[in-house]
Design an enzyme around this catalytic site. Structure first.
Site, PDB file in Angstrom:
ATOM      1  N   ASP A 188      -0.139  -0.145  -4.654  1.00 11.91           N
ATOM      2  CA  ASP A 188      -1.655   0.243  -4.805  1.00 11.91           C
ATOM      3  C   ASP A 188      -1.737   1.562  -4.130  1.00 11.91           C
ATOM      4  OD1 ASP A 188      -4.407   0.631  -4.786  1.00 11.91           O
ATOM      5  OD2 ASP A 188      -4.837  -1.213  -3.974  1.00 11.91           O
ATOM      6  N   LYS A 195       1.021  -1.100   0.007  1.00 12.13           N
ATOM      7  CA  LYS A 195       0.059   0.089  -0.114  1.00 12.13           C
ATOM      8  C   LYS A 195       0.719   1.317   0.066  1.00 12.13           C
ATOM      9  CE  LYS A 195      -4.264  -1.311  -0.052  1.00 12.13           C
ATOM     10  NZ  LYS A 195      -5.464  -1.023  -0.897  1.00 12.13           N
ATOM     11  N   LYS A 204     -12.983  -7.962  -8.720  1.00 11.81           N
ATOM     12  CA  LYS A 204     -13.400  -8.383  -7.187  1.00 11.81           C
ATOM     13  C   LYS A 204     -14.658  -9.075  -7.334  1.00 11.81           C
ATOM     14  CE  LYS A 204     -10.553  -4.979  -4.980  1.00 11.81           C
ATOM     15  NZ  LYS A 204     -10.408  -3.720  -4.297  1.00 11.81           N
ATOM     16  N   ASP A 208      -8.777  -0.132 -10.619  1.00 11.21           N
ATOM     17  CA  ASP A 208      -9.719  -1.002  -9.453  1.00 11.21           C
ATOM     18  C   ASP A 208     -10.914  -0.360  -8.961  1.00 11.21           C
ATOM     19  OD1 ASP A 208     -10.680  -2.629  -7.285  1.00 11.21           O
ATOM     20  OD2 ASP A 208      -8.903  -1.846  -5.806  1.00 11.21           O
ATOM     21  N   GLN A 234     -11.640  -7.488  -1.570  1.00 12.47           N
ATOM     22  CA  GLN A 234     -12.505  -6.754  -0.952  1.00 12.47           C
ATOM     23  C   GLN A 234     -12.707  -6.751   0.525  1.00 12.47           C
ATOM     24  OE1 GLN A 234     -15.167  -4.920  -3.578  1.00 12.47           O
ATOM     25  NE2 GLN A 234     -16.879  -5.066  -2.167  1.00 12.47           N
ATOM     26  N   GLU A 239      -1.234   0.221  -9.091  1.00 12.92           N
ATOM     27  CA  GLU A 239      -2.666   0.423  -8.902  1.00 12.92           C
ATOM     28  C   GLU A 239      -3.175   1.649  -8.697  1.00 12.92           C
ATOM     29  OE1 GLU A 239      -4.394  -3.346  -7.679  1.00 12.92           O
ATOM     30  OE2 GLU A 239      -5.891  -2.158  -6.492  1.00 12.92           O
TER      31      GLU A 239
HETATM   32 MG   LIG Z   1      -7.005  -1.428  -4.797  1.00 10.08          MG
END
Ligand SMILES: [Mg+2]
Length: 367
Positions: free
Chosen positions: A191, A162, A266, A242, A294, A217
């Site tokens: 991401d 992240k 997802k 996403d 998710q 992402e």
């Molecule tokens: Mg994402």
């Protein structure tokens, strides 16, 4: 065979440690178990994980829309009549996880009634996925220690980091520490959850040149239309959409406009029916896809693996299948296991979900 009833059962399971967001902390997974009953016997099961801060659904809104709007409209239809089912579901806008759980439960029923797994029903490419683990914000040494523990415990060698903090050097340093601490044998990708501007993203990527990142992402918002296209055109790794591309129309728009060059699928928000359409679009347009998470529980994670292993395109990359490790327990009679960095789907017909009745009784909130 006809649908006779749809149950939406709220349940709550504590996390081992709180999940931290910019807006607060979440201590408990408050999800909804969906069970679709038929007159012929098979009961389809799936899980809806509400994400109030992303999609606006809550546990209460999901149970209400299923009980009051979807169940009355779908009762009496055949579980195979997915086009008719979605025509009725789509009269209501939004509510992606409520619709998706109903959709996946129908595929479970169809698989059970044919005596084959949903993975075989969808595409049957393989029976397993490699697992990618998400590393959240923490001081760099803690992020490295967490990734090493996950690698040593579960054999996972793909990590999604992240990023998106300011100043961006915080994340650059974390990614450098992860590459140094884990060596060249692991796959790393990032991401940003739209945390940076396009120019910050470009500078951060330049600073991370040499770390062999494989995907980037949502580094900046898709609504920064020109900036995002400029960034994507100047980036030499696949740029994943996403949350900006959750429906087939959005996927088409983002890809054809040059705002993304890969897609996160997802199942929690597109079920199997619409995930299939997104997958086919990716294949037809020639872009990569990654199975995203998710913050699913074990039932949702199994659904992601069932879909991801069905197709060559989605099985090629490691799927994001490890968030359930943060939950203290779950509803499955036989818990999911990640071994050698891999999660296998179940061999039994349908989704192969068998619930533990005692756990369901303990965690359900409607009794
Ligand atoms: Mg994402």
């Amino acid at each position: 065979m006809k649908i006779t009833a749809i149950e939406a059962i709220p349940f709550a399971i504590p996390y081992k440690k709180p999940l931290k967001f910019a807006s607060g902390e979440v201590h408990t997974a408050e999800h909804v178990l969906v069970r679709v009953h038929t007159d012929d016997g098979p009961v389809g099961v799936a899980e809806a994980p509400p994400r109030p801060f992303t999609y606006g659904e809550t546990q209460a809104s999901i149970t209400a829309v299923i009980d009051k709007v979807f169940a009355p409209q779908l009762t009496g239809l055949a579980p195979t009549a997915r086009e008719a089912v979605h025509a009725r579901l789509n009269r209501t806008v939004g509510n992606p996880t409520a619709k998706s759980a109903v959709d996946m439960a129908l595929w479970d029923i169809i698989g059970q009634s044919l005596g084959i797994s949903v993975t075989e029903l969808l595409g049957g490419f393989t029976d397993r996925m490699r697992v990618s683990h998400m590393v959240g914000f923490a001081p760099p040494e803690q992020m490295v220690a967490e990734a090493q523990r996950i690698r040593d415990t579960y054999g996972i060698t793909t990590f999604k980091v992240k990023v998106g903090r300011r100043p961006f050097m915080l994340d650059v340093e974390a990614c450098r520490a992860l590459r140094e601490g884990l060596g060249d044998d692991v796959e790393l990708y990032i991401d940003g959850n739209r945390g940076w501007t396009a120019s910050e993203s470009a500078r951060a990527l330049r600073a991370m040149d040499g770390l062999d990142l494989t995907l980037a992402e949502e580094l900046c918002p898709a609504d920064d239309v020109m900036g995002r296209r400029w960034l994507v055109s100047h980036t030499d790794i696949p740029f994943v959409a996403d949350e900006s591309a959750t429906r087939p129309g959005e996927v088409t728009r983002e890809l054809l406009s040059g705002s993304a060059t890969a897609i996160s699928i997802k199942t929690a928000r597109t079920g199997f029916t619409y995930s299939q359409r997104v997958h086919h679009l990716c294949e037809g347009l020639g872009v990569e896809a990654v199975m995203g998470n998710q913050i699913d529980g074990q039932i949702g994670t199994l659904c992601t693996a069932v879909f991801g292993s069905a197709y060559e395109l989605t099985a090629r990359r490691a799927g994001e299948l490890s968030n359930f490790l943060d939950m203290s327990d779950d509803l499955l009679a036989e818990p999911l296991r990640i071994e050698d960095g891999t999660l296998r789907v179940r061999e039994s017909a349908g989704l192969g979900i068998e619930l533990d009745p005692e756990k369901l009784a303990r965690y359900r909130q409607d009794t």
